[in-house]
Motif scaffolding. Structure first.
Motif: not given
Length: 139
Positions: A18-20, A99-101, A105-113, A132-139
């Motif tokens: 549910x969280x992802x 880390x995603x590279x 992407x495994x382990x971060x699929x479905x995460x919000x950027x 370019x960039x992003x602030x944070x990942x919400x898993x």
């Protein structure tokens, strides 16, 4: 004891799923429905749509990593302000995403950027969305 472990596992699994999970969105754009996200027609339409909405209201959810020849890219579900599409993001650098590279992407699929930033580069032959960039990942 065995039932407690099974119950705990089921509860934790449900929380993780549910969280992802990204909110549902309905696509009403026939171009997004009938073309692939890496096609020029799709990217041209997405660039046009992005020019008409407040990009601060958009959310981005990692869909997948892809490497074709030597070109690496990430695909994101992009939604908000009536937009429901897939962003094909070219990765010319991996700042903050090493880390995603590494894990493709495994382990971060479905995460919000949050606050995902990218440049839109267009000429008469192509449209590219370049990370370019992003602030944070919400898993």
């Amino acid at each position: 004891m065995k039932h407690t472990l099974i119950y705990t596992f089921l509860v934790l699994s449900t929380i993780c799923l549910v969280s992802c999970d990204r909110p549902k969105c309905n696509n009403e754009n026939p171009i997004f429905e009938n073309y692939e996200p890496n096609s020029e027609k799709y990217k041209d339409e997405l660039a046009r749509q992005l020019g008409t909405i407040d990009q601060k209201e958009l959310t981005y959810w990692l869909q997948k990593y892809e490497k074709e020849n030597k070109n690496e890219s990430l695909y994101f579900h992009i939604q908000g302000e009536g937009l429901c599409a897939i962003l094909h993001l070219s990765m010319n650098h991996w700042d903050k995403m090493e880390n995603i590279r590494e894990k493709k992407g495994v382990g971060r699929r479905g995460a919000e950027f949050t606050n995902l930033k990218f440049d839109i580069v267009q000429d008469s032959l192509s449209t590219k969305f370049i990370y370019s960039t992003f602030d944070r990942i919400i898993d």
